[in-house]
Write a protein that holds these residues in place. Structure first.
Motif, mmCIF file in Angstrom:
data_model
loop_
_atom_site.group_PDB
_atom_site.id
_atom_site.type_symbol
_atom_site.label_atom_id
_atom_site.label_comp_id
_atom_site.label_asym_id
_atom_site.label_seq_id
_atom_site.Cartn_x
_atom_site.Cartn_y
_atom_site.Cartn_z
ATOM 1 N N PRO A 109 -44.046 67.052 87.263
ATOM 2 C CA PRO A 109 -44.904 67.306 86.160
ATOM 3 C C PRO A 109 -45.732 68.642 86.325
ATOM 4 N N TYR A 129 -43.039 71.141 84.720
ATOM 5 C CA TYR A 129 -43.254 71.058 83.099
ATOM 6 C C TYR A 129 -44.291 71.409 82.474
ATOM 7 N N LEU A 130 -45.484 71.089 83.036
ATOM 8 C CA LEU A 130 -46.777 71.720 82.395
ATOM 9 C C LEU A 130 -46.691 73.303 82.655
ATOM 10 N N LYS A 164 -44.482 74.673 80.172
ATOM 11 C CA LYS A 164 -45.155 74.660 78.651
ATOM 12 C C LYS A 164 -46.230 75.654 78.482
ATOM 13 N N TYR A 169 -45.787 78.672 75.730
ATOM 14 C CA TYR A 169 -47.013 79.116 74.485
ATOM 15 C C TYR A 169 -47.073 80.542 74.689
ATOM 16 N N PHE A 227 -52.753 80.137 76.007
ATOM 17 C CA PHE A 227 -53.035 78.934 76.501
ATOM 18 C C PHE A 227 -53.179 78.928 77.912
#
Lengths: 149, 428
Positions: B298, B301-302, B305, B309, B316
């Motif tokens: 996780p 993935y984060l 992301k 961005y 972000f």
């Protein structure tokens, strides 16, 4: 604009009908008596009515704009539907790793261990017009309305 | 030389996160991905279910087969061998050059190796990729006994998968407890009991000294010898003693490396236009308030992301991660986050509740009014509330006596905090 369930705690009497009708809606028979007495596996409510007298709070999946559960999901079962804005859970794909439970700020995801081990959460009663908890709330503590994002 | 606006190296969680973020903002900018892994975008944490046979190859796909196509990603199924930061290109193993404007390094991690006699024998496996899982699956009919070296997440995951296949498993762990980086001894013993109940033999406080070959073929695994002198026969040896960042590609470049690639809260490396995320990166830990390598799906993935961005021009900030895992092994649900076993425990307040008759256990570690560690065994459904309080560094002094109570929930939180949290669900 998206429709979301809102909760006003000052209007809630704590009757618990939201949980009752959520359970019925997510049962096989959709019949209150059968759902409670005769169904196996036993259906359960996706919404949680938290009681801490005199306070009561009905909480369920908020269908977040930036959902932590979707980012954390190991299998790809939890997804944000770009068109509807809903956080959609695919129980077939879910392997019940509980990682989404670890990160949901609302504690709104439940374990469903009746058959396969998967998670379950509010789907806004996607098959019907208005969520069962809202329709059956006698004091309009729960409402279903447009919110601005 | 072909040139792309965005180039990603790696095809796992970090890259998927980056692609999704980039395409949210920039639907047409050219995007290329370089990875030599045969099947892209499968869920690495699910190779245990794949090995046990519970999930098919389709079932472990993290994104659908059309994902890359729909996201307009140009795939280079080759190995990147060199990064040229001055002329901004990647050299592939066939000497093709791929130019980039913005680069994401998401090369992940590789298994840590041990230097013991016999480690190169036929029948010694790692368990980090689908290729590893397939290699074991090919032989599964011939395997009666397996030795697993290492009682961390991968070791316990493998033990479960092999036990479900009816294989006699012995797990050897150097430390006193299983999952010692994640759990305290109480929680560790709960899982140990559950593992043993399913027939897995556990040996702690010992290590494998060497791997023996068979009489007629010394190159084929026959068994292991422990530091105690004990010999255990087996058909395969699985090595699961952790992972290390794949930094070969950046070694010798200007990109700053510590244990992994050092990144800011925006997943930027020390070199402009170059980002990193996932197992290869050292990103922010909100419990320790510093950066560290955290090889968890996780988080990858984060991080991807956030990188995506920022690469696409939208600022972000990475909220941070920490050591955290949800476990379901051997049917015991466990969630552990942060420092569950603090070293300076005199600075901490520790709250616990333990149902001795069953397997229910809760532990909250507090420091200066904030939660820095959490273990929940069995009753895990409110874990996310704790995670939120931890990640935001919220002072819980006002309601700490309710943290372990059975009805701890959203309602326990102060009204103002509840309002803030509900409003946050509507924002990015």
């Amino acid at each position: 604009m998206m429709k979301r369930i809102s909760f006003r705690e000052e209007l809630c009497m704590g009757c618990g009908l939201c949980e009752v009708y959520c359970l019925v809606q997510h049962s096989k028979s959709k019949d209150i008596t059968k759902a409670y007495k005769r169904e196996f596996p036993k259906p359960f409510s996706r919404l949680r009515l938290e009681v801490n007298p005199p306070m009561v709070f009905a909480i369920q999946c908020q269908h977040c704009e930036e959902p932590a559960c979707v980012a954390a999901c190991l299998s790809g079962a939890m997804q944000k539907d770009k068109e509807t804005g809903l956080v959609v859970h695919n129980a077939e794909k879910c392997v019940g790793c509980w990682t989404c439970i670890m990160v949901c700020p609302y504690g709104a995801i439940k374990r469903d261990i009746n058959k396969r081990r998967v998670v379950a959460k509010c789907d806004l009663c996607s098959e019907s017009m208005s969520p069962a908890c809202v329709t059956n709330c006698p004091n309009e503590a729960l409402t279903y309305k447009e919110v601005s994002l | 030389m072909s040139k792309f606006k965005y180039v990603l190296i790696g095809g796992s969680a970090g890259a998927v996160g980056a692609v999704e973020a980039i395409r949210e903002i920039d639907s047409s900018g050219s995007l290329a991905l370089i990875s030599d892994e045969s099947l892209l975008a499968y869920s690495r944490p699910m190779i245990g279910e794949y090995l046990s046979g519970e999930v098919t190859i389709e079932g472990i796909m993290y994104r659908t087969g059309e994902f890359w196509n729909l996201s307009k990603v140009h795939l280079f199924c080759k190995r990147a061998i060199r990064i040229d930061l001055d002329d901004k290109f990647i050299m592939l193993d066939d000497e093709e050059k791929i130019g980039f404007e913005k680069l994401l390094i998401a090369t992940g991690s590789k298994p840590r190796t041990i230097e013991i006699d016999g480690i190169d024998k036929d029948g010694v496996f790692n368990f980090n990729t689908l290729t590893d899982a397939d290699a074991i699956r090919m032989k599964i009919g011939e395997i009666k006994k397996a030795i697993i070296i290492g009682g961390g997440l991968i070791g316990v995951c493998m033990a479960e998968a092999l036990a479900k296949r009816g294989i006699e498993v012995t797990l050897v762990e150097l430390r006193e407890n299983l999952l010692s980086l994640l759990l305290d001894s109480v929680a560790s013993n709960i899982i140990r009991t559950a593992v043993q109940k399913k027939g897995v033999n556990i040996i702690t406080d010992h290590s494998v000294q060497r791997i023996k070959g068979t009489e007629n073929n010394n190159n084929k695994v026959k068994g292991v010898v422990l530091d105690s002198g004990e010999e255990i026969l087996c058909d395969i040896v699985m090595v699961a003693i952790g992972v290390i960042p794949c930094i070969d590609l950046v070694r010798g470049t200007k990109i700053k490396i510590n244990r992994g690639i050092v990144v800011s809260r925006f997943m930027r490396t020390s070199v402009p236009d170059v980002y990193a995320c996932g197992d290869v990166a050292e990103a922010y830990d909100f419990v320790l308030d510093k950066s560290r390598v955290l090889p968890q799906w996780p988080i990858a993935y984060l991080g991807g992301k956030v990188a995506g961005y920022n690469m696409a021009g939208e600022t972000f900030k990475y909220p941070g991660g920490t050591v955290m895992s949800a476990l379901k092994y051997f049917d015991i649900p466990i969630i552990a986050i942060g420092q569950t076993n603090p070293k300076n425990s005199d600075e901490c307040q520790i709250l616990t509740s333990h149902d001795l008759s069953g397997t229910s256990y809760k532990k909250v570690v507090l420091k200066k009014g904030k939660i820095i560690g959490l273990i929940l065994v069995d009753d895990i459904e409110r874990a996310g509330l704790f995670f939120y309080l931890m990640s935001k560094g919220i002072n819980v002094d006002r309601f700490k006596e309710k943290l372990l109570s059975e009805d701890f929930g959203f309602i326990t939180l102060p009204k103002r905090l509840r309002r803030t949290m509900l409003a946050e669900s509507l924002t990015h």
